[in-house]
Design a protein around this motif. Structure first.
Motif, mmCIF file in Angstrom:
data_model
loop_
_atom_site.group_PDB
_atom_site.id
_atom_site.type_symbol
_atom_site.label_atom_id
_atom_site.label_comp_id
_atom_site.label_asym_id
_atom_site.label_seq_id
_atom_site.Cartn_x
_atom_site.Cartn_y
_atom_site.Cartn_z
ATOM 1 N N CYS A 36 43.812 48.742 30.619
ATOM 2 C CA CYS A 36 45.175 49.038 31.100
ATOM 3 C C CYS A 36 46.227 48.137 30.461
ATOM 4 O O CYS A 36 47.408 48.414 30.543
ATOM 5 C CB CYS A 36 45.245 48.957 32.617
ATOM 6 S SG CYS A 36 45.173 47.269 33.220
ATOM 7 N N GLU A 190 42.121 47.929 45.644
ATOM 8 C CA GLU A 190 42.495 47.213 44.415
ATOM 9 C C GLU A 190 43.578 46.187 44.730
ATOM 10 O O GLU A 190 44.633 46.146 44.098
ATOM 11 C CB GLU A 190 42.991 48.199 43.337
ATOM 12 C CG GLU A 190 42.911 47.658 41.927
ATOM 13 C CD GLU A 190 43.593 48.550 40.882
ATOM 14 O OE1 GLU A 190 44.479 49.344 41.232
ATOM 15 O OE2 GLU A 190 43.241 48.410 39.707
ATOM 16 N N GLU A 197 39.377 45.280 34.424
ATOM 17 C CA GLU A 197 40.013 46.177 33.446
ATOM 18 C C GLU A 197 39.230 46.135 32.138
ATOM 19 O O GLU A 197 38.970 45.056 31.600
ATOM 20 C CB GLU A 197 41.458 45.734 33.220
ATOM 21 C CG GLU A 197 42.292 45.632 34.499
ATOM 22 C CD GLU A 197 42.467 46.953 35.222
ATOM 23 O OE1 GLU A 197 42.429 48.001 34.536
ATOM 24 O OE2 GLU A 197 42.617 46.952 36.464
HETATM 25 ZN ZN ZN Z 1 43.132 49.401 35.994
#
Ligand code: ZN
Ligand code: CA
Length: 297
Positions: A36, A190, A197
């Motif tokens: 990300c 989260e 990630e």
């Molecule tokens: Zn993520």
């Protein structure tokens, strides 16, 4: 082999992107994805200020499926998820549920070895790869890849993993499927705004279902069907996911409004996907032993 490399990516899901690849319904396609942060974090001392925030949440694609027309359903069988050899966890001021107490940004680079994510010498997490961002071009204006919605997007739903099947509404010709933001592990919620990630590769089989219509994403795993909804407030997301499942159960099992509600109340699960993105996401799980088929009627 049908493959889309990670250099073909978008930061907003919209109907105007030229397709990275065109395939027929029934094809298997591999998507190579960045993490990300677009793989910008390569050492733990990295400063937040040095990050290019324009390059957050890239999604590889879009994939154009020739048969897809608005009003169809795109069925995506997630056949394989492979992740790279390290992942990144972050704590970022003003982000996540405790962001006001995070004084300084911290990144942790975690080696991924076989089926483990190594947090430190004492703590290893089981490797449980999942897809954070997966969606199609939305109905109206473009939506940044960091935001979830009826089109999918950044749902951060840890149930979207290898061996599951995701159903997305089609809003645009070709559907325009994109994905990214893989996680090596993520808890429901989260809560600090990142999972583990990681970049990697996802192989999916795509199929267009004609004469079916859904409002929101639906997921199927070995035990449950899940309706998935995103909303400004958690309760709104839970309510929308519940109402979507209620409609399905009423129709597929031929039950009255009240009876379907009773079954959901007794046997269904309202669950949190994530509470940290621009909209929050909930899912409602209903056991498959009570409803064998989906979208049959
Ligand atoms: Zn993520
Ligand atoms: Ca995400």
């Amino acid at each position: 082999m049908n493959k889309i490399n990670k250099d073909q990516h978008i930061f907003e899901m919209n109907k105007n992107h030229p397709p990275a690849l065109k395939v027929k319904s029934g094809s298997v396609v591999t998507f190579e994805t960045y993490d990300c942060f677009q793989n910008q974090i390569t050492k733990e001392e990295q400063s937040m200020e040095a990050l290019n925030w324009e390059h957050i949440n890239p999604a590889t694609g879009p994939l154009f499926i020739e048969e897809a027309e608005p009003g169809d359903v795109l069925k995506i069988e997630i056949q394989r998820i492979e992740v790279n050899s390290y992942g990144v966890l972050a704590a970022i001021p003003e982000a996540g549920l405790m962001g006001e107490k995070v004084q300084k940004s911290t990144f942790k680079l975690l080696p991924i070895k076989e089926d483990k994510v190594i947090f430190n010498e004492n703590i290893e997490l089981p490797l449980e790869p999942m897809i954070g961002v997966i969606g199609v071009a939305p109905e109206n204006d473009g939506v940044p890849c960091g935001t979830p919605g009826a089109h999918g997007g950044n749902m951060d739903n840890k149930k979207i993993r290898e061996g599951t099947t995701l159903f997305l509404p089609v809003f645009q010709k070709g559907a325009l499927l994109s994905m990214g933001d893989l996680h090596g592990a993520m808890g429901d919620g989260e809560i600090m705004v990142s999972g583990v990630e990681v970049g990697g590769e996802v192989s999916v089989r795509v199929e267009i279902l004609k004469a079916k219509a859904i409002n929101n994403p639906i997921l199927e795993d070995s035990e449950y069907f899940y309706t998935i909804a995103s909303h400004k407030e958690l309760l709104g997301a839970v309510k929308e996911a519940t109402e979507d499942m209620h409609k399905l159960v009423m129709k597929e099992l031929d039950l009255s409004f009240n009876e379907a509600g009773m079954i959901l109340s007794a046997a269904g699960n309202a669950e949190i996907c994530q509470v940290v993105d621009p909209l929050v996401t909930a899912r409602f799980g209903f056991p498959k032993h009570l409803m064998k088929k989906l979208l049959e009627k």
